[in-house]
Design a protein around this motif. Structure first.
Motif, PDB file in Angstrom:
ATOM      1  N   ASN A 170       1.076  -1.352   0.012  1.00  0.00           N
ATOM      2  CA  ASN A 170      -0.338   0.064   0.277  1.00  0.00           C
ATOM      3  C   ASN A 170       0.911   1.145  -0.397  1.00  0.00           C
ATOM      4  O   ASN A 170       2.150   1.025   1.084  1.00  0.00           O
ATOM      5  N   GLN A 171       0.274   2.416  -0.462  1.00  0.00           N
ATOM      6  CA  GLN A 171       0.875   3.449  -0.401  1.00  0.00           C
ATOM      7  C   GLN A 171       1.532   3.958   1.010  1.00  0.00           C
ATOM      8  O   GLN A 171       2.839   4.462   1.435  1.00  0.00           O
ATOM      9  N   ARG A 172       0.541   3.755   2.135  1.00  0.00           N
ATOM     10  CA  ARG A 172       0.851   4.230   3.268  1.00  0.00           C
ATOM     11  C   ARG A 172       2.316   3.395   3.884  1.00  0.00           C
ATOM     12  O   ARG A 172       3.641   3.494   4.896  1.00  0.00           O
ATOM     13  N   ASN A 173       2.692   2.039   3.119  1.00  0.00           N
ATOM     14  CA  ASN A 173       3.427   0.805   4.015  1.00  0.00           C
ATOM     15  C   ASN A 173       4.952   0.576   2.306  1.00  0.00           C
ATOM     16  O   ASN A 173       5.482  -0.549   2.787  1.00  0.00           O
ATOM     17  N   VAL A 174       4.857   1.538   1.927  1.00  0.00           N
ATOM     18  CA  VAL A 174       6.097   1.924   0.904  1.00  0.00           C
ATOM     19  C   VAL A 174       7.232   2.577   1.063  1.00  0.00           C
ATOM     20  O   VAL A 174       6.933   3.605   1.785  1.00  0.00           O
ATOM     21  N   VAL A 175       8.144   2.950   1.635  1.00  0.00           N
ATOM     22  CA  VAL A 175       8.894   4.037   1.790  1.00  0.00           C
ATOM     23  C   VAL A 175      10.360   4.041   0.116  1.00  0.00           C
ATOM     24  O   VAL A 175      11.132   2.807   0.346  1.00  0.00           O
ATOM     25  N   LYS A 176      10.502   4.598  -0.355  1.00  0.00           N
ATOM     26  CA  LYS A 176      11.134   4.686  -1.509  1.00  0.00           C
ATOM     27  C   LYS A 176      12.807   4.989  -1.113  1.00  0.00           C
ATOM     28  O   LYS A 176      12.812   5.303   0.154  1.00  0.00           O
ATOM     29  N   LEU A 177      13.567   4.175  -1.832  1.00  0.00           N
ATOM     30  CA  LEU A 177      15.225   4.190  -1.512  1.00  0.00           C
ATOM     31  C   LEU A 177      15.557   5.172  -3.480  1.00  0.00           C
ATOM     32  O   LEU A 177      14.994   5.449  -3.986  1.00  0.00           O
ATOM     33  N   ALA A 178      16.909   4.859  -2.850  1.00  0.00           N
ATOM     34  CA  ALA A 178      17.905   5.420  -3.799  1.00  0.00           C
ATOM     35  C   ALA A 178      18.417   4.656  -4.747  1.00  0.00           C
ATOM     36  O   ALA A 178      17.689   3.257  -4.590  1.00  0.00           O
ATOM     37  N   ASP A 179      18.435   5.325  -6.408  1.00  0.00           N
ATOM     38  CA  ASP A 179      17.884   4.140  -6.831  1.00  0.00           C
ATOM     39  C   ASP A 179      19.509   3.317  -6.902  1.00  0.00           C
ATOM     40  O   ASP A 179      20.037   2.329  -7.581  1.00  0.00           O
ATOM     41  N   ASP A 180      20.239   3.867  -6.124  1.00  0.00           N
ATOM     42  CA  ASP A 180      21.215   2.734  -6.463  1.00  0.00           C
ATOM     43  C   ASP A 180      22.077   1.926  -4.559  1.00  0.00           C
ATOM     44  O   ASP A 180      22.386   1.432  -3.956  1.00  0.00           O
ATOM     45  N   ALA A 181      20.367   2.060  -4.150  1.00  0.00           N
ATOM     46  CA  ALA A 181      20.324   1.380  -2.990  1.00  0.00           C
ATOM     47  C   ALA A 181      20.024  -0.374  -3.051  1.00  0.00           C
ATOM     48  O   ALA A 181      19.464  -0.911  -4.212  1.00  0.00           O
ATOM     49  N   ASP A 182      20.941  -0.649  -2.529  1.00  0.00           N
ATOM     50  CA  ASP A 182      21.856  -2.275  -1.622  1.00  0.00           C
ATOM     51  C   ASP A 182      19.538  -2.874  -1.181  1.00  0.00           C
ATOM     52  O   ASP A 182      19.629  -2.636  -0.546  1.00  0.00           O
TER      53      ASP A 182
END
Length: 367
Positions: free
Chosen positions: A147-159
């Motif tokens: 759900n939109q509430r429980n996703v956290v965007k990461l950097a493009d180079d995230a491991d």
């Protein structure tokens, strides 16, 4: 779309890797291709019926991956973004509006109900609906609906291997120390249990320059690792009463106890290790949902002690997960030392290895 998932068909049963169907994301939902997912005790608690979840079903709640599709109204992430998945919350109740989503009034329904609020499931097999939406994700699979509430965007180079455990276990232990306790330099912390949650708490204490950090752990290799990671002391509970060992280190007792065991006997020793105005933080999930902790009333009053339940480290994931990522990048929170990887197909073997103490935090990977 057909995916592979680890299905639990009955309470206490093994996970079986099966071909199942996943639907399209609905309004507010995000379809994520899962690259890696952490193995957490809470998954096993649901598997064995210690937490409510409908069977057959798919659990998993430390997923990380790439957004494949988004539902109507999703603005937080876009297709192609890397994301970490965390627990779900409603966003509307008083707790959520105070940025305390771990205490959402709908937490149990949204994270353990096995269905969307409308009663449907995004997962099925042979036309039969499966328990899904575990922690708003059910990420023991090659893809998951979050759900939109429980996703956290990461950097493009995230491991993505490192990102998954941030969604629950790592943020829970670290958050207990940094958010709930707000532990400060020079204070004293006792950590009961040297698993991934406990050692994450110890790492957070190191980052906060806590003066005395004592980890209690029966496995010698984990005690050694705790010391390598910056704990000032690591003690074996088999060497004598924990409270006596703690008082030998710090006679006045500790400011905080972080308990990951949910064991009544262990908690008794934890309370006996407290100093004045000390706090016991409860994180562990007991095998018996009716389990209780005995609090010695006179000592509690004399000490001015507090016992507090902690959900997800009192974190607001959109803020706290990036904070932990930044600390790791700066070399101040080396939680990668806790992680080992296994192929997703070896899920049952990973569970056994973790139970034997051969690994601390296993991350299952696809491909």
């Amino acid at each position: 779309m057909q995916i592979k998932a680890a299905v639990v068909n009955e309470v206490g049963g093994d996970f079986t890797i099966e071909d199942i169907e996943i639907g399209d994301p609905q309004s507010g939902e995000v379809l994520v291709d899962i690259a890696a997912v952490g193995l957490c005790h809470t998954d096993l608690a649901a598997q064995h019926g210690h937490l409510p979840f409908p069977m057959p079903g798919v659990v998993g709640h430390e997923g990380a991956g790439t957004v494949r599709a988004i539902g109507e109204g999703v603005t937080k992430v876009a297709v192609g973004d890397k994301v970490a998945l965390t627990f779900n919350s409603c966003g509307e109740c008083a707790s959520c509006k105070k940025a305390e989503p771990g205490y959402c009034v709908s937490f149990m329904a949204l994270n353990f109900g096995g269905v969307r609020p409308d009663g449907t499931s995004g997962l099925s097999k042979d036309g039969v609906q499966l328990g899904a939406n575990f922690f708003g994700q059910s990420s023991f699979a090659t893809a998951a609906i979050a759900n939109q509430r429980n996703v956290v965007k990461l950097a493009d180079d995230a491991d993505l291997v490192l990102a998954g455990p941030l969604g629950c276990g790592i943020q829970t232990g670290a958050g207990a120390v940094m958010n709930t306790f707000d532990a400060q330099a020079g204070e004293a912390l006792l950590v009961m249990g040297g698993g991934s949650v406990g050692l994450s708490g110890a790492l957070a204490a190191v980052a906060r320059n806590v003066g005395t950090i004592i980890v209690v752990e029966p496995v010698a290799a984990r005690r050694e690792l705790a010391l390598e990671l910056g704990a000032t002391h690591a003690i074996d509970p088999a060497a004598g009463p924990v409270s006596e060992q703690v008082r030998a280190i710090i006679p006045a007792g500790v400011d905080y106890v972080l308990d990951t065991t949910a064991n009544a006997a262990v908690l008794g020793e934890a309370f006996a290790s407290l100093g004045y105005r000390g706090t016991v933080g409860l994180i562990g999930v007991p095998a018996d949902p009716e389990a209780v902790m005995a609090v010695p009333m006179i000592p509690a009053q004399v000490l001015g002690a507090k016992v507090i339940g902690i959900v997800e480290g009192d974190s607001n994931p959109d803020e706290f997960i990036p904070e932990l990522v930044a600390l790791h990048a700066a070399g101040k929170f080396p939680y990668d030392r806790l992680i080992s990887t296994r192929p997703f197909s070896e899920l049952n073997e990973a569970i056994a290895a973790q139970a034997r103490g051969e690994a601390i935090k296993i991350v299952l990977t696809h491909g």
